[in-house]
Design a protein around this motif. Structure first.
Motif, mmCIF file in Angstrom:
data_model
loop_
_atom_site.group_PDB
_atom_site.id
_atom_site.type_symbol
_atom_site.label_atom_id
_atom_site.label_comp_id
_atom_site.label_asym_id
_atom_site.label_seq_id
_atom_site.Cartn_x
_atom_site.Cartn_y
_atom_site.Cartn_z
ATOM 1 N N PRO A 163 0.843 -1.228 0.051
ATOM 2 C CA PRO A 163 -0.112 0.046 -0.087
ATOM 3 C C PRO A 163 0.870 1.088 -0.014
ATOM 4 O O PRO A 163 2.042 1.468 0.684
ATOM 5 C CB PRO A 163 -0.714 -0.261 1.375
ATOM 6 C CG PRO A 163 0.111 -0.885 2.186
ATOM 7 C CD PRO A 163 0.659 -1.831 1.201
ATOM 8 N N VAL A 164 0.498 2.239 -0.859
ATOM 9 C CA VAL A 164 1.104 3.499 -0.740
ATOM 10 C C VAL A 164 0.104 4.651 -0.702
ATOM 11 O O VAL A 164 -1.075 4.454 -0.953
ATOM 12 C CB VAL A 164 1.916 3.661 -2.153
ATOM 13 C CG1 VAL A 164 2.983 2.465 -2.186
ATOM 14 C CG2 VAL A 164 0.959 3.639 -3.292
ATOM 15 N N VAL A 165 0.676 5.661 -0.017
ATOM 16 C CA VAL A 165 -0.041 7.095 -0.092
ATOM 17 C C VAL A 165 0.394 7.813 -1.117
ATOM 18 O O VAL A 165 1.461 8.065 -1.176
ATOM 19 C CB VAL A 165 -0.101 7.667 1.236
ATOM 20 C CG1 VAL A 165 -0.890 9.041 1.354
ATOM 21 C CG2 VAL A 165 -0.638 6.727 2.283
ATOM 22 N N ALA A 219 -2.468 11.849 8.904
ATOM 23 C CA ALA A 219 -2.918 10.943 8.061
ATOM 24 C C ALA A 219 -1.954 9.812 7.845
ATOM 25 O O ALA A 219 -2.518 8.712 7.796
ATOM 26 C CB ALA A 219 -3.435 11.836 6.693
ATOM 27 N N VAL A 220 -0.858 10.082 7.691
ATOM 28 C CA VAL A 220 0.274 9.229 7.516
ATOM 29 C C VAL A 220 0.422 8.337 8.633
ATOM 30 O O VAL A 220 0.539 7.155 8.512
ATOM 31 C CB VAL A 220 1.470 9.688 6.774
ATOM 32 C CG1 VAL A 220 2.605 8.715 6.822
ATOM 33 C CG2 VAL A 220 1.322 10.437 5.652
ATOM 34 N N MET A 221 0.500 8.855 9.849
ATOM 35 C CA MET A 221 0.823 8.061 11.159
ATOM 36 C C MET A 221 -0.385 7.337 11.170
ATOM 37 O O MET A 221 -0.148 5.827 11.660
ATOM 38 C CB MET A 221 1.115 9.086 12.205
ATOM 39 C CG MET A 221 2.597 9.943 12.119
ATOM 40 S SD MET A 221 2.686 11.032 13.363
ATOM 41 C CE MET A 221 2.417 10.117 15.004
ATOM 42 N N ARG A 246 8.125 17.083 6.979
ATOM 43 C CA ARG A 246 6.985 16.683 7.952
ATOM 44 C C ARG A 246 6.743 15.169 7.611
ATOM 45 O O ARG A 246 6.256 14.494 8.605
ATOM 46 C CB ARG A 246 5.916 17.542 7.334
ATOM 47 C CG ARG A 246 6.062 18.920 7.927
ATOM 48 C CD ARG A 246 4.956 19.854 7.231
ATOM 49 N NE ARG A 246 3.776 19.363 7.677
ATOM 50 C CZ ARG A 246 2.524 19.588 6.883
ATOM 51 N NH1 ARG A 246 2.446 20.746 6.164
ATOM 52 N NH2 ARG A 246 1.299 19.481 7.289
ATOM 53 N N ILE A 247 6.913 14.557 6.372
ATOM 54 C CA ILE A 247 6.343 13.248 6.333
ATOM 55 C C ILE A 247 7.613 12.334 6.573
ATOM 56 O O ILE A 247 7.253 11.174 7.108
ATOM 57 C CB ILE A 247 6.170 13.171 4.734
ATOM 58 C CG1 ILE A 247 5.057 13.928 4.449
ATOM 59 C CG2 ILE A 247 5.883 11.478 4.328
ATOM 60 C CD1 ILE A 247 4.746 13.976 2.752
#
Length: 493
Positions: A163-165, A219-221, A246-247
């Motif tokens: 899975p990727v964002v 959102a990523v965390m 930030r990411i």
């Protein structure tokens, strides 16, 4: 904001976004691939041995048998495995043809090392050269087939999906998603999209929208997704740096996707200048180097001689059928533009009536739409000049077979830009210099990517892209794809 669109500002817990099968597959899939590759190589070694002993020796009984100790067939695969690990083939998600290219290199390097070791140790004098060649062939074929089949199986079980964002949902992101869809073997699955301007982005309405750039860390965390791709080339430098900083602390891999689609990348090398914090991209033009053009020409001649012997019977039968269908010359020669702008006669099987020129002029005068089509692409979908046999020859591309004569004469290549007529030079504009750099080909990048279904401008871009991205492996890929395109009759008329 579209009221029918729900924005998940707080994505669900990671357990719901990243299935347990994906989590297990992250570490289990490489182990399965690695173990299977070793067993595949062992099978390839034994297959090569029995092919020589049972088939080659029966055909050539004067050859001697060279039995090797059993440990050879179990230890030698470790050399291949070493090169596979060196190329990081189990840690990378590669497109199908790139993966085959690496396997090709691994098999070549491994066999070269084996020959070197045998030569130094003196074993080579008691070793079968045919067996060595068969080991290369079986290893390459077995690895390609088993890796492809196993990745498909793992993908079906949910173990190969990663899975990727995707941050950004513009044109670049759309091209990225299309690449994933075209090559599912890479295993990338878009889990969600983060975009500020989601209302006018179609991609943001195809996948879960987790919010905008302001809540990107949360959102990523919360998602648990460890791979993020930033596909927003329109961002200012400061905005992009802000997103990266930030990411990055919350993911394993952060991939930046610049808007460089279409530029020459096959021979691209990246370098960094740490003091200046700068990234340098070096783009090499392989065909601008004399030794590469000589290498390509040598490959053309050898492959044409070997392939020409196989197609001579086909050409003979085809010539007879052409004459029966439409009495007249079997071959047709038309003046085309070649490398360095030199003119030459391009040979084909005749697919049109004998008085084709007069018939075309008459047809275009009576059909304005056809005249416009001819001026645009120099082709007609419904061409009244084509014979019954000619229509079939064009659909199967067998009318191109006599061009092997042009290859042997040094006027054409097996793979290259489509040979053009003088009137088409102006349509190439500045890219005509790319065309002049290499001999036109019997097949090419355009022929395996749409053929007559693409417009002329795209065709020109494809020819230019091929020249700027040339490699021997690219030629081999195009040749392999050509058989599939011809068999399916894609874009042929």
């Amino acid at each position: 904001m579209n009221s029918s669109r729900t924005i998940i500002l707080n994505p669900p817990d990671s357990i719901s976004v990243v299935p347990i099968s994906n989590r297990i597959g992250q570490w289990l899939s490489p182990m399965i691939l690695c173990g299977t590759d070793y067993l595949t190589l062992v099978a390839a070694m034994w297959s090569a041995f029995y092919m020589r002993e049972l088939i080659i020796l029966s055909l050539f009984p004067r050859l001697l048998s060279y039995p090797l100790p059993n440990y050879f067939y179990y230890v030698t695969p470790l050399i291949f495995m070493g090169f596979l690990f060196y190329e990081r083939i189990y840690a990378r998600r590669l497109p199908f043809w790139k993966n085959i290219e690496l396997v090709f290199k691994v098999c070549s390097y491994s066999v070269a090392l084996i020959i070197g070791v045998f030569f130094v140790t003196g074993i080579m004098k008691d070793m079968s050269r045919i067996l060595i060649a068969l080991i290369w062939v079986t290893s390459f074929a077995y690895l390609v087939v088993t890796q492809y089949a196993l990745k498909r199986l793992l993908l079906y079980c949910g173990l190969w999906q990663k899975p990727v964002v995707i941050v950004g949902a513009g044109k670049t992101a759309e091209l990225l998603v299309k690449a994933f869809e075209a090559d599912p073997g890479m295993g990338y699955k878009v889990a969600g999209v983060i975009e500020d301007h989601y209302q006018e982005r179609p991609l943001a309405h195809q996948y879960p929208l987790w919010g905008n750039f302001s809540n990107i860390e949360e959102a990523v965390m919360r998602s648990g997704v460890r791979d993020v791709m930033v596909a927003a080339p329109g961002l200012e430098r400061e905005q992009l740096l802000d997103l990266v900083y930030r990411i990055q602390p919350h993911v394993s891999n952060l991939i930046l996707v610049p808007n460089l689609f279409g530029i020459p990348m096959a021979n691209l090398e990246a370098e960094t200048m740490a003091n200046q914090q700068a990234l340098l991209l070096r783009i090499k033009n392989n065909l601008a180097r004399t030794y590469n053009r000589l290498f390509k020409y040598t490959f053309d001649i050898i492959a044409t001689i070997l392939g020409g012997l196989a197609v001579l019977p086909v050409m003979g039968v085809t010539a007879i059928l052409i004459y029966i269908d439409s009495p007249g010359p079997v071959f047709f020669a038309h003046r085309r533009v070649g490398a360095k702008g030199e003119r030459f006669l391009c040979y084909k099987f005749r697919t049109m009536v004998v008085d084709a020129g007069e018939k075309l002029e008459q047809y275009l005068e009576q059909n304005p739409d056809a005249a416009a089509e001819w001026r645009k692409d120099f082709k007609l979908k419904d061409d009244p000049r084509i014979t019954r046999m000619g229509k079939w020859l064009r659909q199967t591309s067998l009318d191109e077979l006599p061009q092997i004569i042009n290859v042997l004469k040094g006027e054409m290549s097996l793979v290259g830009p489509r040979p053009i007529v003088e009137k088409e030079i102006e349509k190439y504009g500045e890219t005509i210099h790319d065309y002049y750099l290499v001999r036109p080909g019997i097949t090419g990048y355009w022929q395996v990517n749409g053929r007559n279904d693409v417009d002329y401008e795209t065709r020109v871009q494809m020819d230019s892209w091929y020249v700027r991205n040339w490699s021997l492996w690219l030629d081999m890929v195009i040749l392999m794809k050509t058989f599939n395109v011809v068999f399916r009759k894609e874009g042929a008329y």
